[in-house]
Design a protein around this motif. Structure first.
Motif, mmCIF file in Angstrom:
data_model
loop_
_atom_site.group_PDB
_atom_site.id
_atom_site.type_symbol
_atom_site.label_atom_id
_atom_site.label_comp_id
_atom_site.label_asym_id
_atom_site.label_seq_id
_atom_site.Cartn_x
_atom_site.Cartn_y
_atom_site.Cartn_z
ATOM 1 N N ASP A 161 0.782 -1.261 0.151
ATOM 2 C CA ASP A 161 0.194 -0.051 -0.175
ATOM 3 C C ASP A 161 0.858 1.181 0.112
ATOM 4 O OD1 ASP A 161 -2.586 0.935 -0.063
ATOM 5 O OD2 ASP A 161 -2.481 1.603 1.780
ATOM 6 N N ASP A 162 2.127 1.340 0.577
ATOM 7 C CA ASP A 162 2.983 2.301 0.862
ATOM 8 C C ASP A 162 3.371 2.731 -0.653
ATOM 9 O OD1 ASP A 162 2.307 2.609 3.512
ATOM 10 O OD2 ASP A 162 4.176 1.927 4.095
ATOM 11 N N VAL A 221 1.979 1.891 -3.373
ATOM 12 C CA VAL A 221 1.145 2.556 -4.343
ATOM 13 C C VAL A 221 0.633 4.107 -3.956
ATOM 14 C CG1 VAL A 221 -1.507 2.524 -4.554
ATOM 15 C CG2 VAL A 221 -0.078 0.349 -4.523
ATOM 16 N N VAL A 222 0.865 4.436 -2.635
ATOM 17 C CA VAL A 222 0.700 5.772 -2.292
ATOM 18 C C VAL A 222 1.846 6.525 -2.807
ATOM 19 C CG1 VAL A 222 0.808 7.258 -0.434
ATOM 20 C CG2 VAL A 222 -0.828 5.256 -0.223
ATOM 21 N N VAL A 273 1.677 9.695 -5.212
ATOM 22 C CA VAL A 273 2.103 11.132 -4.689
ATOM 23 C C VAL A 273 3.206 11.655 -5.739
ATOM 24 C CG1 VAL A 273 3.562 12.355 -3.061
ATOM 25 C CG2 VAL A 273 1.851 10.771 -2.396
ATOM 26 N N ASP A 274 4.029 10.658 -6.112
ATOM 27 C CA ASP A 274 5.091 11.224 -7.065
ATOM 28 C C ASP A 274 4.550 11.421 -8.479
ATOM 29 O OD1 ASP A 274 7.166 10.865 -5.374
ATOM 30 O OD2 ASP A 274 7.875 8.794 -5.861
ATOM 31 N N ALA A 321 1.549 12.572 -8.966
ATOM 32 C CA ALA A 321 0.966 13.864 -8.832
ATOM 33 C C ALA A 321 1.844 15.264 -8.980
ATOM 34 C CB ALA A 321 0.041 13.971 -7.772
ATOM 35 N N ASP A 322 3.079 14.812 -8.255
ATOM 36 C CA ASP A 322 3.929 16.024 -8.162
ATOM 37 C C ASP A 322 4.805 16.007 -9.571
ATOM 38 O OD1 ASP A 322 5.255 17.848 -6.657
ATOM 39 O OD2 ASP A 322 7.030 16.381 -6.081
ATOM 40 N N ARG A 338 7.273 13.958 -10.269
ATOM 41 C CA ARG A 338 8.315 13.425 -10.478
ATOM 42 C C ARG A 338 8.472 12.190 -10.898
ATOM 43 N NH1 ARG A 338 11.323 16.003 -6.197
ATOM 44 N NH2 ARG A 338 12.724 14.341 -6.031
ATOM 45 N N ASP A 370 -6.676 3.829 -8.531
ATOM 46 C CA ASP A 370 -7.502 4.479 -7.671
ATOM 47 C C ASP A 370 -6.940 5.467 -6.559
ATOM 48 O OD1 ASP A 370 -9.827 3.087 -8.169
ATOM 49 O OD2 ASP A 370 -9.591 1.430 -6.544
ATOM 50 N N ALA A 371 -5.711 5.486 -6.236
ATOM 51 C CA ALA A 371 -5.064 6.238 -5.286
ATOM 52 C C ALA A 371 -4.644 7.566 -5.990
ATOM 53 C CB ALA A 371 -3.462 5.536 -4.904
ATOM 54 N N ASP A 426 -6.802 8.703 -8.140
ATOM 55 C CA ASP A 426 -8.088 9.193 -8.279
ATOM 56 C C ASP A 426 -8.500 9.738 -7.150
ATOM 57 O OD1 ASP A 426 -8.508 8.421 -10.959
ATOM 58 O OD2 ASP A 426 -9.694 6.600 -10.610
ATOM 59 N N GLN A 427 -8.137 9.189 -5.806
ATOM 60 C CA GLN A 427 -8.411 9.834 -4.589
ATOM 61 C C GLN A 427 -7.904 11.120 -4.629
ATOM 62 O OE1 GLN A 427 -6.951 6.518 -2.298
ATOM 63 N NE2 GLN A 427 -9.005 5.689 -1.867
ATOM 64 N N LEU A 428 -6.445 11.356 -5.004
ATOM 65 C CA LEU A 428 -5.900 12.601 -4.694
ATOM 66 C C LEU A 428 -6.660 13.573 -5.719
ATOM 67 C CD1 LEU A 428 -2.119 11.759 -4.940
ATOM 68 C CD2 LEU A 428 -3.522 12.332 -2.727
#
Lengths: 226, 279
Positions: free
Chosen positions: B40-41, B43-44, B48-49, B51-52, B54, B76-77, B79-81
């Protein structure tokens, strides 16, 4: 927050030079003693930054009256301290730092004040404010509002730095580099805060709540699979 | 016999059962060597990367492209952001209408003008229900107000001193007090017809009481103008006879101004008695 110089020459920072140029001009006018003209030019900066500033303050404070006051104070503070503004820095990030600090100060004072008061319902008083655009149905509108409330509550529960990282990067679209300049932290530290914040948000909200999928959507999907 | 029945019969034969067991072993081996799904980490971090903007971990990216499940989780992750940002923007738009932002902009502009000193002076609004606006009276408090305050202060001080030195209703208060404890006063004041002639008479007491100060004291007589000696009791004794002095002292002690001490005074021997005993 510790002060870190913001440099225009940093390639990771997007060019937000218009406000910076305007700020330089206002600074020169103030130095020349033309305060009225400086205030007039500063009005253009306000026009450009006001909505963004109100949005950032709203993500912190959630109370329209507090947001209004903090944004006004931040702009006036920026105008007063403009003579000390370095023109090789980005005005937008400099101003965001002023604003974020003002919001955090307001939150602290509010926490001190409400420690002795009865806890109110979250976001009381906002229920009567109608949406800007009409929604398809009252049920959908209600569900969307409920989901937003849950998301906001989850963000509000985050620690200050994680919350700031989420607001600046995911709400305001800043890069982690820019967020690190505003927060006065190392970029990798900001990324760690951001990562932990997202992980915490995923833990506190279930997937369907977050993505806005209703039980009807789930039934619909399972029917389609069958 | 169908084709399916042929296959089943072949698998049930000794050679077929051996083949099935081999396939099972192979499938177990293949399962154990297959790459595990992303945590899960991971995937997060990927979301995050991404979206940024990077660069992401190439092994993770490669796994996501080959694994449908992890691909769905990472989408999904992401989309959540996006949903988080959309919800925040929608919430702000619901709360802050363009009118509110416009009003806020006006207030900032006004405060800015006040800051630089170009704002017009504040206008005093009339009372909302007044039909005709009334003219305000401009009062110049700079000139006469301090003088009036100082004058009133001096007047008050002077009046206070005058009242203290010359009580206006000393006789009235004495009479009132006498009426309150008149019984005691009657017992104290001797009858002029039956009293000792050396004792001070009642009317004399009243007359002396009217001359008394509010504090129940009597003033010492004035010394001669040509007297230059020290102000001792002997000097006053030369001016006032002993009998008169003791009489005045008795009046002072039995006056209504010290009526609270009447009970003590009743137990105290009279000055006249003392004088008689001495004589």
């Amino acid at each position: 927050m510790t002060r870190t110089p913001i440099s225009v020459t940093d390639p990771n920072v997007r060019p937000v030079a218009i406000e910076t140029l305007l700020a330089g001009e206002v600074k020169q006018l103030l130095a020349a003693g033309q305060r009225a003209r400086a205030a007039e030019r500063f009005g253009e900066i306000i026009d450009r930054q006001q909505r963004r500033a109100a949005r950032i303050a709203y993500h912190y404070l959630r109370d329209p009256a507090d947001v209004d006051e903090v944004v006004q104070d931040a702009f006036l503070k920026a105008f007063l301290h403009l003579p000390s503004f370095r023109e090789d820095l980005f005005f937008e990030l400099w101003f965001t730092r002023i604003l974020v600090n003002a919001c955090l100060d307001r939150l602290k004072s509010r926490n001190r004040r409400t420690r002795w008061l009865v806890q109110q319902e979250p976001h009381e008083g906002m229920a009567d404010t109608g949406p800007a655009s009409p929604q398809p149905s009252p049920e959908t509108r209600l569900l969307a509002k409920e989901r937003r409330t849950q998301l906001e509550a989850a963000v509000d529960r985050l620690p200050t730095r994680q919350r700031t990282a989420v607001i600046l990067t995911h709400f305001e679209g800043r890069t982690t580099r820019e967020a690190s300049l505003v927060m006065g932290l190392n970029e990798s530290t900001v990324r760690v805060h951001l990562f932990r914040a997202v992980r915490k948000l995923r833990g506190s909200l279930n997937r369907d709540e977050w993505l806005g999928r209703t039980p009807f959507d789930r039934d619909d999907r399972s029917r389609r699979r069958a | 016999m169908t084709e399916r029945d042929d296959t089943t019969a072949a698998l049930r034969s000794p050679r077929g059962s051996r083949l099935v067991s081999c396939l099972r072993v192979l499938s177990r081996f293949a399962w154990s060597t297959a790459p595990a799904h992303l945590s899960d980490d991971q995937v997060v971090a990927l979301a995050v990367d991404s979206a940024d903007g990077r660069p992401t971990d190439p092994t993770v990216t490669q796994h996501v492209t080959s694994c449908r499940r992890c691909d769905r989780r990472s989408r999904d992750a992401a989309d959540q952001l996006l949903a988080l940002a959309d919800a925040a923007t929608a919430s702000f738009d619901d709360t802050f209408t363009p009118d509110m932002l416009h009003a806020q902009r006006t207030r900032i502009g006004r405060r800015l003008k006040m800051l630089v000193g170009t704002a017009a002076p504040g206008r005093l609004l009339d009372f909302p229900f007044a039909q005709n606006p009334r003219r305000r009276i401009h009062v110049n408090f700079g000139g006469w107000m301090p003088a009036a305050v100082v004058g009133a202060l001096l007047l008050g001080l002077t009046a206070g001193q005058l009242v203290h030195l010359h009580p206006l209703d000393a006789g009235t208060s004495a009479t009132t007090s006498r009426a309150v404890d008149g019984r005691n006063a009657e017992q104290r004041v001797p009858d002029p017809s039956s009293a000792d002639p050396r004792a001070t008479s009642g009317p004399a007491r009243l007359g002396a009481a009217q001359d008394m100060d509010m504090t129940g004291t009597i003033e010492l007589p004035r010394l001669p103008s040509n007297y230059t000696g020290p102000l001792t009791l002997d000097a006053f004794a030369q001016v006032i006879p002993d009998e008169a002095f003791f009489g005045s002292l008795d009046v002072a002690l039995t006056s209504t101004q010290v009526s609270e001490l009447v009970s003590i005074d009743a137990l105290t021997p009279r000055v006249q008695d003392l004088a008689l005993n001495i004589r």
